[in-house]
Write an enzyme that holds these catalytic residues in place. Structure first.
Site, PDB file in Angstrom:
ATOM      1  N   GLU A  35     -55.839  89.808  55.124  1.00 35.27           N
ATOM      2  CA  GLU A  35     -57.241  89.760  54.682  1.00 35.27           C
ATOM      3  C   GLU A  35     -57.510  90.704  53.505  1.00 35.27           C
ATOM      4  O   GLU A  35     -58.531  91.394  53.467  1.00 35.27           O
ATOM      5  CB  GLU A  35     -58.172  90.086  55.855  1.00 35.27           C
ATOM      6  CG  GLU A  35     -58.139  89.041  56.957  1.00 35.27           C
ATOM      7  CD  GLU A  35     -59.141  89.301  58.068  1.00 35.27           C
ATOM      8  OE1 GLU A  35     -59.727  88.338  58.573  1.00 35.27           O
ATOM      9  OE2 GLU A  35     -59.319  90.479  58.448  1.00 35.27           O
ATOM     10  N   GLU A  55     -56.598  82.257  61.690  1.00 38.92           N
ATOM     11  CA  GLU A  55     -57.278  82.895  62.807  1.00 38.92           C
ATOM     12  C   GLU A  55     -58.501  82.072  63.186  1.00 38.92           C
ATOM     13  O   GLU A  55     -59.504  82.072  62.473  1.00 38.92           O
ATOM     14  CB  GLU A  55     -57.712  84.326  62.466  1.00 38.92           C
ATOM     15  CG  GLU A  55     -56.565  85.308  62.305  1.00 38.92           C
ATOM     16  CD  GLU A  55     -57.053  86.743  62.115  1.00 38.92           C
ATOM     17  OE1 GLU A  55     -58.266  86.991  62.344  1.00 38.92           O
ATOM     18  OE2 GLU A  55     -56.235  87.598  61.736  1.00 38.92           O
TER      19      GLU A  55
END
Length: 631
Positions: free
Chosen positions: A196, A270
């Site tokens: 991320e 995710e």
């Protein structure tokens, strides 16, 4: 004689034939997974994943080996396989694998190689997420705290100090995993570059540095990035497949992925099956039907998906992370996450509904779901003795003396690596009383004592205490707890703990400290047995260590400790740190793995900050607090 030899040889051949016929299906599975001819690893072509040129829909689940006792790895992975998943995803925590600079640990519960081997044996592919930053609601996002000894440190950048440390870590880590890659006969089909980064994006050269660091050390499988909707535009990079993270599907995200990387497969790296909890909040749950509906929609769109989390596990010890946006909030010990498998590996309605959904993507029946482990209520823990923290200070060695406060990471302890976790005690002498002020320099929470008596707590919100005016000199003690370093967001460089600056009495900065490091490691905890203890009734005010026994008369099974009636502290079972408890909730029970218990007498040690509870019980079910549905 020759006739007898022929008979024996014939009998041996018959036995081998029978054994082969019995084991043949198992051998075929193992052979097909590990030894088949491997020419082409995972590819992203024509809008789909291909493995050896054949389409592969990735049905993944996240499960972290460092949050699960090693004895339970196979059980949890078999439950994953039985749910219909074909891929395991796992982070790798740098802070555990290199707890001190240059000293690496890949043993016991950190034996990543064995974890990957078991995944292969069960029949799961692996997507490895080696960081170096992992987020994961884990202290400092998995980065080791000794990095912060450098006052100029810039984490997650190409800053020299961080880059050199990352290279040294990757030298060790990647050498452990290269043999587990698909093309080497292993289970790893893809490796994630950082984590991320688009939500951080402080250094335009950093992602290329991490990518090159992996490639130069022998990573040859597909590379991926992973970002949420706010970071994907900044986190993607050339030659690396971009993936997306979310809980609620937004069609525009799929469209955007297609726009930046053409006819590549879409993968949700995710899909958040639940959410994590923080102290003082509620236990988060996510509606099962809403979850299954979204997963079904993702699959209908032809995308691949990874469930984060499939099984959350536990933030054992002091490993929980924290968030600090408008306010500081530290995460609880349980990482149950309202996932398909509970913290203790039990099935939920999410598990069975997902199993039903995923079964439609297979022609053969799914493997049977493994039998659950028994949970036992062992009853009351017999509390026998207590000892004050003040009496235990002798076990920490000579305190460090300093005119000014020193944060825990920069203390001259642990072979020059500083203190990473736990508590730090600062002692000085004051004259008189007045207003005690921290001016934001207590990280994260502290109890203040005058002549051994508690006068209150200070933290991010409460930064002042009134100390009664008494003529004369008195000892001031400040017991500071590192409640967990931030694991996500822009504050990651500002995570030094303890006293990070001066504190004041009557607006005058205090000086001349004696500083004790209280990381409560295994050596310190075992040394407690060498000092004089008192009866519980004589020493029940905190800060205090209490000790009792839990009797197990049969083969040990999982249980929970109910901390109702206790205030705040940490629990150890047979020397292993279960984690923190706090009466502000939501979590009221601590998970105790049966593999950590012994047949017979088990030692329970509690560090209680305020006041000893009236009783302590082993129960057979968890209580994670009042629930709040995630919108």
């Amino acid at each position: 004689m020759r006739r007898e030899q022929r008979r024996r040889l014939t009998a041996l051949c018959l036995l081998l034939l029978v054994a082969f016929l019995i084991l043949r299906p198992r051998l075929q599975d193992s052979f097909s997974f590990r030894m088949w001819s491997r020419h082409r690893g995972l590819q992203a072509e024509n809008g789909q994943f291909l493995l050896e040129g054949e389409p592969l829909r990735i049905l993944g689940g996240s499960m972290h080996y460092f949050r699960i006792p090693k004895e339970y790895w196979r059980d949890r992975l078999m439950k994953m396989k039985a749910c219909g998943l074909n891929t395991l995803t796992t982070y790798v925590p740098w802070n555990l694998h290199e707890p001190q600079r240059g000293k690496f640990d890949f043993s016991e519960n950190l034996d990543l190689g064995t974890y990957l081997d078991i995944a292969a044996e069960v029949g799961l592919w692996v997507i490895l997420r080696p960081g170096p930053y992992i987020c994961a609601e884990w202290d400092l996002g998995g980065l080791p705290s000794w990095l912060l000894r450098d006052k100029d440190m810039q984490l997650r950048t190409t800053y020299k100090g961080f880059a050199e440390a990352t290279n040294a870590y990757f030298d060790q880590l990647v050498s452990k995993v290269v043999r587990h890659q698909y093309t080497r006969g292993g289970a790893i089909i893809a490796v994630q570059v950082e984590n991320e980064y688009g939500s951080y994006a402080k250094d335009a050269n950093y992602m290329e540095f991490i990518k090159t660091a992996l490639l130069r050390r022998g990573i040859v499988e597909m590379l991926l990035t992973s970002d949420n909707k706010d970071g994907i535009s900044s986190g993607s990079m050339e030659g690396v497949l971009a993936t997306i993270n979310f809980q609620k599907i937004e069609p525009i995200l799929f469209t955007y992925l297609e726009s930046i990387q053409g006819n590549k497969p879409v993968m949700v790296m995710e899909y958040w099956t639940g959410w994590f909890d923080h102290w003082g909040g509620d236990h988060h749950v996510f509606d099962v039907d809403q979850m299954v509906s979204t997963v079904s929609d993702v699959l209908t769109k032809g995308a691949s998906i990874n469930l984060y989390m499939f099984h959350g596990g536990t933030n054992f010890g002091f490993m929980n992370g924290a968030l600090h946006f408008h306010e500081y909030r530290s995460d609880v010990t349980s990482y149950d996450y309202d996932a398909p498998l509970t913290e203790a590996g039990d099935y939920t309605s999410k598990y069975f509904k997902l199993r039903e959904l995923f079964s439609k993507h297979y022609t053969d029946p799914l493997p049977p779901a493994p039998v659950l482990f028994t949970k036992t209520a062992y009853g009351a823990v017999s509390l026998k003795r207590c000892v004050s923290l003040w009496d235990a200070l002798q076990l920490t060695g000579e305190p460090f003396r300093s005119e000014l406060p020193v944060n825990m990471e920069n203390l001259p302890v642990n072979d020059g690596n500083g203190q990473s976790y736990g508590y730090t005690l600062y002692e000085t002498v004051i004259y008189g009383g007045g207003k005690f002020q921290t001016k934001g320099n207590v990280r994260d929470r502290a109890q203040v004592f005058i002549s051994g008596q508690s006068v209150g707590f200070v933290d991010y919100k409460s930064q002042e205490l009134d100390i009664a005016e008494v003529p004369g000199y008195r000892k001031l003690r400040i017991l500071v707890e590192n409640c967990g370093r931030v694991n996500y967001g822009a504050r990651i460089n500002d995570q030094r703990k303890g006293l990070v600056g001066e504190v004041f009495l009557r607006d005058i900065p205090l000086r001349n400290y004696r500083i004790y490091s209280l990381d409560m490691n295994a050596t310190f905890m075992s040394s407690l047995n060498s000092i004089q203890w008192s009866d519980v009734s004589e020493e029940n005010k905190g800060p205090v260590f209490c000790q009792g026994s839990l009797q197990v008369n049969y083969s040990p099974t999982d249980t929970y400790l109910s901390m109702k009636g206790w205030k705040k502290g940490v629990v150890f079972v047979n020397g292993k740190n279960l984690g923190r408890y706090w009466d502000i909730g939501p979590q009221e029970t601590l998970y105790v793995p049966g593999s950590w218990l012994w047949l017979g007498v088990n030692t329970i040690t509690i560090f209680e900050e305020q006041e000893v509870g009236s009783a302590l019980y082993s129960v057979d079910s968890p209580y994670l607090g009042r629930t709040q549905y995630v919108d």
